[in-house]
Scaffold this motif. Structure first.
Motif, PDB file in Angstrom:
ATOM      1  N   UNK A  63       3.392   0.626  10.249  1.00 44.43           N
ATOM      2  CA  UNK A  63       3.924  -0.715  10.517  1.00 44.43           C
ATOM      3  C   UNK A  63       5.186  -0.619  11.370  1.00 44.43           C
ATOM      4  N   UNK A  64       6.087   0.272  11.006  1.00 44.56           N
ATOM      5  CA  UNK A  64       7.347   0.398  11.733  1.00 44.56           C
ATOM      6  C   UNK A  64       7.141   0.903  13.157  1.00 44.56           C
ATOM      7  N   UNK A 113       6.720  -2.498   1.682  1.00 44.57           N
ATOM      8  CA  UNK A 113       5.901  -3.150   2.698  1.00 44.57           C
ATOM      9  C   UNK A 113       6.644  -4.312   3.348  1.00 44.57           C
ATOM     10  N   UNK A 114       7.223  -5.169   2.530  1.00 38.83           N
ATOM     11  CA  UNK A 114       7.914  -6.343   3.053  1.00 38.83           C
ATOM     12  C   UNK A 114       9.120  -5.941   3.898  1.00 38.83           C
ATOM     13  N   UNK A 115       9.825  -4.903   3.472  1.00 33.64           N
ATOM     14  CA  UNK A 115      10.983  -4.444   4.242  1.00 33.64           C
ATOM     15  C   UNK A 115      10.561  -3.848   5.585  1.00 33.64           C
ATOM     16  N   UNK A 116       9.445  -3.114   5.590  1.00 34.04           N
ATOM     17  CA  UNK A 116       8.943  -2.534   6.842  1.00 34.04           C
ATOM     18  C   UNK A 116       8.553  -3.633   7.825  1.00 34.04           C
ATOM     19  N   UNK A 117       7.914  -4.684   7.319  1.00 31.72           N
ATOM     20  CA  UNK A 117       7.514  -5.804   8.173  1.00 31.72           C
ATOM     21  C   UNK A 117       8.747  -6.520   8.724  1.00 31.72           C
ATOM     22  N   UNK A 118       9.720  -6.742   7.872  1.00 29.50           N
ATOM     23  CA  UNK A 118      10.961  -7.386   8.322  1.00 29.50           C
ATOM     24  C   UNK A 118      11.620  -6.576   9.434  1.00 29.50           C
ATOM     25  N   UNK A 119      11.656  -5.267   9.237  1.00 30.23           N
ATOM     26  CA  UNK A 119      12.309  -4.377  10.192  1.00 30.23           C
ATOM     27  C   UNK A 119      11.590  -4.378  11.535  1.00 30.23           C
ATOM     28  N   UNK A 169      -8.127   0.564  14.630  1.00 30.65           N
ATOM     29  CA  UNK A 169      -7.081   0.100  13.724  1.00 30.65           C
ATOM     30  C   UNK A 169      -6.346   1.298  13.114  1.00 30.65           C
ATOM     31  N   UNK A 170      -5.036   1.198  12.919  1.00 33.42           N
ATOM     32  CA  UNK A 170      -4.304   2.282  12.253  1.00 33.42           C
ATOM     33  C   UNK A 170      -4.840   2.517  10.838  1.00 33.42           C
ATOM     34  N   UNK A 171      -5.130   3.774  10.506  1.00 34.58           N
ATOM     35  CA  UNK A 171      -5.679   4.133   9.199  1.00 34.58           C
ATOM     36  C   UNK A 171      -4.564   4.736   8.346  1.00 34.58           C
ATOM     37  N   UNK A 172      -4.390   4.205   7.138  1.00 39.51           N
ATOM     38  CA  UNK A 172      -3.308   4.645   6.252  1.00 39.51           C
ATOM     39  C   UNK A 172      -3.881   4.951   4.872  1.00 39.51           C
ATOM     40  N   UNK A 173      -3.718   6.181   4.421  1.00 38.30           N
ATOM     41  CA  UNK A 173      -4.259   6.590   3.119  1.00 38.30           C
ATOM     42  C   UNK A 173      -3.238   6.464   1.997  1.00 38.30           C
ATOM     43  N   UNK A 174      -1.979   6.282   2.352  1.00 37.65           N
ATOM     44  CA  UNK A 174      -0.923   6.146   1.347  1.00 37.65           C
ATOM     45  C   UNK A 174       0.026   5.020   1.750  1.00 37.65           C
ATOM     46  N   UNK A 175       0.828   4.588   0.793  1.00 33.74           N
ATOM     47  CA  UNK A 175       1.830   3.569   1.084  1.00 33.74           C
ATOM     48  C   UNK A 175       2.837   4.059   2.115  1.00 33.74           C
ATOM     49  N   UNK A 176       3.167   5.340   2.063  1.00 33.27           N
ATOM     50  CA  UNK A 176       4.126   5.900   3.012  1.00 33.27           C
ATOM     51  C   UNK A 176       3.563   5.856   4.433  1.00 33.27           C
ATOM     52  N   UNK A 223      -5.788   0.145   4.883  1.00 37.20           N
ATOM     53  CA  UNK A 223      -5.204   0.871   3.759  1.00 37.20           C
ATOM     54  C   UNK A 223      -6.355   1.458   2.956  1.00 37.20           C
ATOM     55  N   UNK A 224      -6.573   2.783   3.090  1.00 41.59           N
ATOM     56  CA  UNK A 224      -7.802   3.414   2.609  1.00 41.59           C
ATOM     57  C   UNK A 224      -7.542   4.648   1.749  1.00 41.59           C
ATOM     58  N   UNK A 225      -7.018   4.483   0.540  1.00 42.48           N
ATOM     59  CA  UNK A 225      -6.755   5.645  -0.321  1.00 42.48           C
ATOM     60  C   UNK A 225      -8.017   6.441  -0.668  1.00 42.48           C
ATOM     61  N   UNK A 226      -9.172   5.780  -0.672  1.00 38.84           N
ATOM     62  CA  UNK A 226     -10.427   6.435  -1.085  1.00 38.84           C
ATOM     63  C   UNK A 226     -11.355   6.719   0.094  1.00 38.84           C
TER      64      UNK A 226
END
Length: 263
Positions: free
Chosen positions: A222-223, A107-113, A209-216, A187-190
């Motif tokens: 974000x990127x 997450x932190x690397x994606x934000x930095x990028x 808002x962008x919906x994300x079910x996984x970390x990937x 961030x909505x895994x469930x």
């Protein structure tokens, strides 16, 4: 700045008072909803002014003051990019099929990028009812100089003013934060289970808002974040829901109260 620093000096007694106030406010909100459902209150009984708590998002000066205050309190530099993760309350038990934990390094690397940030700080702010639960326990995270637990800090709006990005799920904080037009991700895994057990007044896909079910998915969103498209989505979001926010709700409510006192 003296008054601002006093605002940040929160002791146990203040936290207790604010917790009680939060509970009372929640009870009041539930009571209002109950009245609406049963038809005891009519639309003409409401004054359409917006929420006083959101007035701060219409004043760059006030937002900067609160941000400076929080950064001083948690020893965060002005140049640091702050990501706030604030999941909402759930009345379901922990399920091993869902991965609630954020992959902080990715997450932190994606934000930095994406945002060309030299240093990214992750604030973790759990709902008070989740703070001691198994699925959202603070032990999920290894706290470092770049990962901070701010769950004990009572004023959510202060944290929202500080955050350069918000990651949440179904929390009402998305509505408040939308007036900053800063990046916000869900961030909505469930998600499917939550729809079945709780659901929404307005479909989550229409929130903007962008919906994300996984970390990937979160990393990719974000990127690929597009500031212009996101701002337009928030403008449509406010228009579709019929927002009354202008940054003057507190003043207008005070005038109404004083007018009744005078009479």
């Amino acid at each position: 700045m003296g008054a601002v620093k006093n605002k940040c000096s929160v002791d146990i007694k203040e936290v207790t008072v604010m917790t009680i106030a939060f509970i009372l406010r929640t009870i009041a909100e539930v009571a209002v909803v109950a009245f609406l459902i049963w038809g005891f209150l009519h639309e003409d009984k409401f004054i359409k002014l917006g929420l006083p708590r959101n007035d701060v998002f219409f004043s760059a000066q006030k937002m900067n003051e609160l941000s400076n205050c929080i950064r001083d309190r948690f020893n965060i530099k002005q140049s640091d990019f702050v990501v706030l993760y604030a999941p909402t309350f759930r009345n379901t038990t922990s399920s091993p099929s869902y991965d609630w934990s954020l992959k902080e390094n990715e997450l932190l690397e994606a934000v930095k990028k994406r945002f060309a940030a030299k240093r990214v700080i992750l604030f973790l702010r759990y709902h008070m009812c989740l703070f001691n639960s198994l699925s959202f326990n603070s032990k999920m995270h290894e706290y470092t100089s770049t990962v901070r637990d701010v769950s004990d800090y009572p004023e959510m709006q202060d944290l929202l003013c500080t955050a350069d990005m918000l990651i949440t799920d179904y929390s009402s904080s998305v509505w408040d934060y939308s007036f900053t037009y800063r990046p916000c991700f869900l961030f909505t895994p469930d998600l499917e289970e939550y729809k079945k057990k709780t659901d929404f007044y307005t479909p989550i896909e229409e929130w903007g808002f962008p919906i994300c079910k996984t970390n990937e998915e979160l990393r990719k969103q974000i990127e690929a974040f597009d500031e212009n498209k996101f701002k337009q989505a928030m403008i449509r979001h406010h228009e579709n829901l019929g927002s009354y926010e202008k940054g003057t709700a507190t003043e207008e409510v005070a005038k109404i109260i004083l007018s009744h006192i005078d009479h």
